[in-house]
Design an enzyme around this catalytic site. Structure first.
Site, PDB file in Angstrom:
ATOM      1  N   ASP A   1       0.832  -1.212   0.000  1.00  0.00           N
ATOM      2  CA  ASP A   1       0.000   0.000   0.000  1.00  0.00           C
ATOM      3  C   ASP A   1       0.867   1.263   0.000  1.00  0.00           C
ATOM      4  O   ASP A   1       2.078   1.211   0.303  1.00  0.00           O
ATOM      5  CB  ASP A   1      -0.889  -0.028   1.258  1.00  0.00           C
ATOM      6  CG  ASP A   1      -2.257   0.587   1.026  1.00  0.00           C
ATOM      7  OD1 ASP A   1      -2.392   1.415   0.112  1.00  0.00           O
ATOM      8  OD2 ASP A   1      -3.193   0.249   1.791  1.00  0.00           O
TER       9      ASP A   1
ATOM     10  N   ASP B   1     -10.611   1.549  -4.006  1.00  0.00           N
ATOM     11  CA  ASP B   1     -11.173   1.181  -2.712  1.00  0.00           C
ATOM     12  C   ASP B   1     -12.690   1.072  -2.783  1.00  0.00           C
ATOM     13  O   ASP B   1     -13.325   0.713  -1.800  1.00  0.00           O
ATOM     14  CB  ASP B   1     -10.790   2.216  -1.645  1.00  0.00           C
ATOM     15  CG  ASP B   1      -9.486   1.847  -0.952  1.00  0.00           C
ATOM     16  OD1 ASP B   1      -8.970   0.745  -1.210  1.00  0.00           O
ATOM     17  OD2 ASP B   1      -8.986   2.661  -0.148  1.00  0.00           O
TER      18      ASP B   1
HETATM   19  C1  DGJ Z   1      -5.991   1.495   1.805  1.00  0.00           C
HETATM   20  C2  DGJ Z   1      -6.294   0.333   0.908  1.00  0.00           C
HETATM   21  O1  DGJ Z   1      -6.693   0.776  -0.343  1.00  0.00           O
HETATM   22  C3  DGJ Z   1      -7.334  -0.543   1.571  1.00  0.00           C
HETATM   23  O2  DGJ Z   1      -7.716  -1.582   0.720  1.00  0.00           O
HETATM   24  C4  DGJ Z   1      -6.766  -1.069   2.853  1.00  0.00           C
HETATM   25  O3  DGJ Z   1      -5.683  -1.916   2.590  1.00  0.00           O
HETATM   26  C5  DGJ Z   1      -6.344   0.084   3.742  1.00  0.00           C
HETATM   27  N1  DGJ Z   1      -5.490   0.997   3.057  1.00  0.00           N
HETATM   28  C6  DGJ Z   1      -5.649  -0.409   4.973  1.00  0.00           C
HETATM   29  O4  DGJ Z   1      -5.206   0.610   5.752  1.00  0.00           O
END
Ligand code: DGJ
Length: 693
Positions: free
Chosen positions: A440, A497
């Site tokens: 991430d 997301d």
């Molecule tokens: C942002 C990501 O896009 C989510 O899928 C998740 O992994 C969160 N971060 C976790 O903090």
């Protein structure tokens, strides 16, 4: 005069130089006969001179030079080490030509500079990869270096580039050509939701399925600049490079990232298929190339930071029962990470949540025949972390900077930072059988810096070298780091997301202009979507995920028996078809109804296809308009089956034949009349299978 040509079955690219000057692209389009006289092509390309102009038109070369009175943006802006602007004038030094490649080297003696442009054409995917390299005998400062510059078609009224936001990636912008510049400059330091680095220039009349188009993608994760400029004389140029002024230090070598360009004579799909195939077959490397993409389960939207071993075991049981083959433990397993205010960079298992380490959970996941993946955010640090307390100087940016999600970025240009993070991650990967990292990157940088991106690449490369069987997913608050640079190092992207199937349907459709199914993660989200508040039926949620690399992300404990059975059925369909879907072309269909977002996934051997026709809104007219298919064999017969015909609602009162039975019709019928589908509610998806007889 010098001329070079690069050919594949789809296109010819001709470069021509006057004397020792830098060459210009004098032709880029449908294949020219081998007998074509390139000197004539060069001469015929020259434009006239009239009043108010210079006596000769400066070339729109592969690196337009200010020193030659070029009337637009130069391809390079540099200064000497003491700050004096340098205006190079390059002269031919050498060339290297092969059947599929071309390297051109030019020299500026006065400033002791060398400019190298490379072009490589891939005969199957038709992608032309080009790159610019600038060498200097003594260190210089770089402000701007474009990858080799291409002209844009003058038979085009508009250009398409991309913007977006969190939960709204891959939005297409259509901008009319006009005198001057359309510029995209991304100074966030990462690819960004807002700035997917690409441009499509459709010619008049081009749609998804017909017409001519040229497309460009800049493969770099640190932020780019694009210039699409129409000169006063009408010519148009396309430049792509790193965001300007991101090289802090003087140096003797600078390189652009690869620019991936392609011409298509059969619509935007021609470009899309080239990028999809090129990415899958030439950019991404899979540790086990013949392993089918496993169905994912990701626990983020089920438990967030609230990790409890018994709950996760229960969820793992249910996920496996649904058909999951890989369990990904998301954020919350390390440090004291009970929310997003703390612990980034403290990559050690939280003993409060996992008193016996991750072993018991991983053993359980393995006992369910799933592999185990884990979340990291390696380039980030919370001020509230042990590492920040020990090394506040390892964070990028000033003490008074505005935080993003309570965090700072680490300075990845520092070898000691990379070594430290590598050590922490390698320890986890060595201790546990982990086959997947969700990587991430949740904030923009305080300032763009190319060394940061190179540092991130170096860390990933080192981990991949030492843990070659571990796959990596590129995530940055969803789709904030998607480009061919990161995908040369990773195997999947978290497109967004947003697990809202309706939003995802549109995003997947537009991202397919570049991304194949195999790298595009798509999960069945919760019934009530956490990011949009929308409530969507399980059938739409399942089928939208089944369009790409499928996974689940809801809490499976919320599923009703009906939802469970639909999900199992669709997952089983995906598993039985993925062997050909993974190599299929995603073809965007020209839907006559703007409410319908439709695509056709056509098998590599053309013997079968599936059409996903998503009804994303209520149509203006009462009944569905016929949906035309594409790229079929006109004279072959196809058996067409509406796979989910039993989901037709009672308000579909008539008897369109597909609701009752399969039909056999020709490719020409399907491409010219199209499919007449039954009426359906909005927020639903028809799934149609086709087989060539
Ligand atoms: C942002 C990501 O896009 C989510 O899928 C998740 O992994 C969160 N971060 C976790 O903090």
């Amino acid at each position: 005069m010098q001329h070079w040509r690069l050919d594949c079955s789809r296109q010819t690219l001709v470069l021509a130089a006057t004397g020792a000057r830098l060459p210009q692209v004098v032709y880029w389009g449908a294949p020219l006969p081998v007998t074509e006289d390139l000197a004539t092509i060069h001469a015929a390309h020259a434009i006239d001179v009239t009043g108010g102009m210079l006596d000769e038109n400066p070339d729109l070369s592969i690196c337009p030079e200010a020193s030659r009175t070029f009337p637009g943006q130069p391809g390079m802006i540099i200064r000497s080490q003491n700050g004096t602007p340098l205006l190079p004038k390059f002269c031919y030094e050498s060339d290297t030509v092969s059947e599929t490649g071309l390297t051109l080297i030019y020299r500026d003696e006065a400033h002791r500079l060398r400019y190298t442009a490379t072009f490589q054409i891939e005969p199957i995917t038709h992608i032309i990869t080009s790159q610019a390299i600038l060498d200097a005998d003594a260190p210089i400062h770089l402000h701007w270096l474009s990858a080799p510059v291409f002209p844009a078609s003058q038979q085009s009224a508009e250009m398409i580039d991309f913007s977006g936001r969190w939960c709204g990636e891959f939005q297409l912008n259509r901008t009319a050509w006009s005198p001057g510049i359309r510029m995209r400059e991304n100074r966030t330091g990462r690819t960004g939701h807002e700035h997917f680095p690409a441009l499509i220039v459709p010619e008049h009349g081009a749609t998804n399925t017909i017409g001519a188009a040229h497309a460009f993608h800049y493969g770099w994760s640190g932020g780019h600049k694009m210039i699409a400029e129409e000169l006063p004389d009408g010519r148009r140029q396309i430049q792509f490079g790193h965001a300007p002024r991101v090289e802090a230090d003087a140096s003797t070598r600078f390189t652009s990232a690869p620019l991936y360009a392609v011409y298509s004579s059969d619509g935007l799909n021609g470009c899309a298929v080239s990028y999809q195939r090129h990415l899958r077959d030439h950019i991404v490397t899979f540790p086990k190339a013949d392993r089918p993409r496993p169905v994912h389960y990701n626990c983020w939207e089920a438990v967030y930071f609230d990790h409890k071993l018994d709950v996760l075991r229960d969820i793992a049981d249910r996920a496996a029962d649904l058909g999951a083959e890989r369990f990904v433990l998301d954020d919350g397993w390390f440090g004291q990470r009970d929310d997003d205010t703390t612990s980034l960079s403290d990559w050690a298992v939280d003993p409060r949540k996992y008193p016996d380490g991750l072993g018991p959970l991983i053993d359980h996941v393995h006992s369910k025949d799933m592999s185990f993946g884990i979340w990291f955010e390696p380039e980030m640090i919370n001020p509230d972390s042990d590492l920040h307390r020990a090394h506040p100087d390892w964070a990028l940016g000033g003490e008074d900077q505005t935080l993003g999600r309570q965090q700072k970025a680490l300075n990845m240009a520092l070898p000691e930072v990379r070594d430290f993070i590598y050590g922490r991650m390698a320890a986890i990967l060595s201790e546990y059988p982990i086959d997947y990292i969700k990587w991430d990157h949740n904030r923009v940088l305080p300032a763009p810096d190319a060394a940061q991106t190179r540092g991130s690449y170096a860390l990933i490369d080192r981990l991949r070298a030492d843990f070659p069987m571990v796959e990596i997913e590129s995530c940055a608050s969803g789709g904030g780091r998607i480009d061919f640079g990161i995908l040369a190092r990773t195997q999947r992207v978290w497109l967004s997301d947003s697990n809202d199937a309706l939003e995802r349907l549109r995003m997947q459709h537009d991202a397919a202009l570049f991304l194949p199914m195999v790298v595009t993660g798509s999960h069945v989200g919760p019934r009530h979507c956490h990011t949009s508040g929308r409530t969507l039926d399980i059938s739409l949620r399942a089928w939208v995920a089944a369009q790409r690399h499928m996974g689940f992300e809801m809490d499976p404990r919320e599923l009703t028996p009906h939802e469970t059975s639909v999900l199992k059925e669709v997952t089983q369909w995906w598993k039985s078809n993925r062997h050909w879907l993974e190599r299929a072309d995603i073809l965007r269909l020209d839907s006559a109804d703007p409410a319908v977002v439709a695509e056709q996934q056509l098998a590599e051997d053309n013997t079968r296809f599936v059409v996903f026709a998503g009804k994303a809104a209520t149509s203006n007219q009462i009944l569905p308009r016929p949906l035309r298919l594409t790229r079929l064999d006109p004279n072959a017969q196809y058996e067409i089956n509406l796979l989910n015909k039993t989901t037709a609602p009672t308000l579909s009162r008539g008897a369109p034949v597909l609701k009752e039975q399969s039909i056999t019709v020709s490719g020409n019928y399907l491409m010219h009349q199209g499919l007449t589908l039954p009426w359906h509610f909005p927020d639903t998806m028809w799934v149609i299978e086709g087989r060539k007889l």
